[in-house]
Design a protein around this motif. Sequence first.
Motif, PDB file in Angstrom:
ATOM      1  N   UNK A 142       8.630   0.464   5.784  1.00  6.37           N
ATOM      2  CA  UNK A 142       9.768   0.318   5.193  1.00  6.37           C
ATOM      3  C   UNK A 142      10.343   1.433   3.795  1.00  6.37           C
ATOM      4  N   UNK A 143       9.399   2.096   2.571  1.00  6.14           N
ATOM      5  CA  UNK A 143       9.362   2.587   1.888  1.00  6.14           C
ATOM      6  C   UNK A 143       9.511   3.958   2.797  1.00  6.14           C
ATOM      7  N   UNK A 144       8.434   4.394   3.151  1.00  6.93           N
ATOM      8  CA  UNK A 144       8.553   5.852   4.189  1.00  6.93           C
ATOM      9  C   UNK A 144       9.821   6.007   4.805  1.00  6.93           C
ATOM     10  N   UNK A 145      10.318   5.147   5.943  1.00  2.19           N
ATOM     11  CA  UNK A 145      11.631   4.742   6.218  1.00  2.19           C
ATOM     12  C   UNK A 145      12.818   5.759   5.029  1.00  2.19           C
ATOM     13  N   UNK A 146      12.403   4.960   4.094  1.00  4.11           N
ATOM     14  CA  UNK A 146      13.638   4.833   2.944  1.00  4.11           C
ATOM     15  C   UNK A 146      13.735   5.960   2.055  1.00  4.11           C
ATOM     16  N   UNK A 147      12.688   6.787   1.775  1.00  8.67           N
ATOM     17  CA  UNK A 147      12.175   7.960   1.554  1.00  8.67           C
ATOM     18  C   UNK A 147      12.517   8.849   2.041  1.00  8.67           C
ATOM     19  N   UNK A 148      12.369   8.849   3.331  1.00 10.18           N
ATOM     20  CA  UNK A 148      13.234   9.622   4.170  1.00 10.18           C
ATOM     21  C   UNK A 148      14.915   9.865   4.106  1.00 10.18           C
ATOM     22  N   UNK A 149      15.621   8.945   4.514  1.00 10.97           N
ATOM     23  CA  UNK A 149      16.692   8.606   4.805  1.00 10.97           C
ATOM     24  C   UNK A 149      17.198   9.211   2.789  1.00 10.97           C
ATOM     25  N   UNK A 150      16.778   8.122   2.279  1.00 14.48           N
ATOM     26  CA  UNK A 150      17.511   8.188   0.575  1.00 14.48           C
ATOM     27  C   UNK A 150      16.049   9.612   0.289  1.00 14.48           C
ATOM     28  N   UNK A 151      15.690  10.388  -0.563  1.00 14.53           N
ATOM     29  CA  UNK A 151      15.168  10.158  -1.541  1.00 14.53           C
ATOM     30  C   UNK A 151      14.776   9.925  -2.538  1.00 14.53           C
ATOM     31  N   UNK A 152      16.149   9.750  -2.669  1.00 16.59           N
ATOM     32  CA  UNK A 152      16.205   8.656  -4.239  1.00 16.59           C
ATOM     33  C   UNK A 152      15.311   7.498  -4.253  1.00 16.59           C
ATOM     34  N   UNK A 153      15.531   7.245  -2.944  1.00 13.49           N
ATOM     35  CA  UNK A 153      14.585   5.952  -3.252  1.00 13.49           C
ATOM     36  C   UNK A 153      13.255   5.599  -3.764  1.00 13.49           C
TER      37      UNK A 153
END
Lengths: 333, 310
Positions: free
Chosen positions: B17-28
Amino acid sequence: MRSKTIFISMIILVTAFCLSAPGFAVEKTYNIVYTMKNLTNPAWLGTWIGAQKAAAEYKMVNLTRVAPAKPDNIAEQTSLMEDVILKRPDAIVFIPVDAVALVPIVEKMNKAGIPVFVYSNEPAGGKYLFFIGNDDPALGYAAAKYGIEAIGGKGKMIIIEGTPGSSTGQGRQKGFLKAVKEYPGIEVLASQTGNFNRLKSMQVMENLLQRFPKIDLVVGANDEEAMGALEAVDQAGRLKEIKVVGIDASPDAIKAILKGRLFGSIRVDPPLAGYMVVKAAIKHLQGEKVPKRVLVPPVIVNKENASRYDVSYEKAPFPSWDEVLKQKDFVTW
Amino acid sequence: MNRYAPIIMRLGIVLGIGVFLTIVRPEFLTMNNLINVARQSSLLFLVSVGLTITILGAGIDLSFGSVLTLSACILGTLLKTDSFFLAILAGLAVGACCGFVNGALVAFIGLPPFMATYGMLWIAQGLAIMFTKSEIIYGFPDNFRIFGVGYLIGIPVPIIIAIILFGVLYFMLIHTVLGRHIYSVGANLQVARLSGIPVKRTQIITYTLSGFLSACAGIVYVSRMNAVEPAIGDSLLLPALGAVAIGGVSLFGGEGGIGNTFMGAIIMSFVINGMNLIGMTSNWQSFTIGAMVVFSVLIDQLRAEKFQTL
């Protein structure tokens, strides 16, 4: 001969009893049931204080209150009101938890012949003799406009909405958006619900602070939401950058305004609403004519005038019935 | 291997999930956001630990939200009188008392935990409303606010409290006799009783502990919000159940542990944070969490069946 004496004595006794019956008549008490949406928002408790003040002015009024234990719960309020209707009170003061879902209950009250008096939030249907409230769109408009003008008419804004489906929330949202439309320089970054709850609004604001590095204004649909958002903004160290405005001017909010944390709020005067609606019910039961609608104009509370309102709901003064009705613009007969 | 498999799988999910979110929303992946998520996970974890322990014992504590509220109300009221330690002690004591009553109802009267704690949910809520007369208490001294908004060596205090609690409870559950008893009672109550395990005592301790932990969570929440209102606990029951279920703790008892709830809290917080970053509306957020709970329970179910057929 003896039975005849007894018979005549009985007739005399019964006649005497019947003639003196009016002397036995009990003083007529008015049973009025006062409905609330919840017991957790201090604004509604403020209305109860006003309601009690009105009832206290008359000796023969028995005022009782009901509220769902689960705040704003539709099913619970529905069943509570069904019980109330069965007890046949003389009048019901009502506020629907949801404008649409509670319409059948109002219709049940109408069918049972119980006069209905509404305050603050109107049901979308059913008949009621009196309504006092704030025009929710006017409240939302005043709050948003105040905040927008304070940031110079342009900037990035966040709206914390009320509970989805509540008429208060929807009304205030309409007001917010109307103000936003008037200022093309305003960009609404996000509009999310805080469920009129402090904790939820704090969590929502925390996440939004992460998402948007630049925010100028946050407007909450009520003070609970604004205070929750305020805590999040403060803890993120962005209070200097972001102005937070709420609606209700609850005692907690007023303290925050005086401390310079909350930028402003709109005074709703809950005790006045409670006072007026109960008074309307009593006057109606006594045979007086009452107006159909009374709207309370919004008052902006900010650092300049907040100290005037820094009193608890018990001590806060409010105008009398006749004084309110003098404001012809806001009264509809 | 069997015991840790669910946790390792969830660790993988967290990373995914962390990787996915970083790709979609770098501010994660910013420090700010990660600390934010870590703090929210900690808060969720704090609220869910008591629940976890009762569920491990094949019971449940539905009342923890209201017990948290009630202890918070007592805490808040006493804090306003400037008695810092008394306030905290009273709050914890109230939580433990409510927990004790739950435990007594389950152990001595024999009420099903669901019923006993459901009743306590209403009772504690009612007491909280009566005690505060429905007023909100706000504005607490700075030294108290450390629990919720303070930092210790650069880390938010709630995270530190969560880690400490995790360590203590992990040790208690895995390495002490009490912990073994809780698992045994959870796995099979009759067998446990026949084996000579003090079932009643274990149950009472379990529920008292749950109440106590709810009060601890209450301290952190009050400190964060800087206000006490009778509605605090309303919205906590479902997320806590979510964290426990997503974490892989069996709702039938005896299986799983604190680590599962820890993972569950992290996963839920990641997902909620992600949904907020993406801009999903709250209705879809509820839907997603619900789907995740079903999915988690399903996976564990399938995995357990797979092992059984081997």
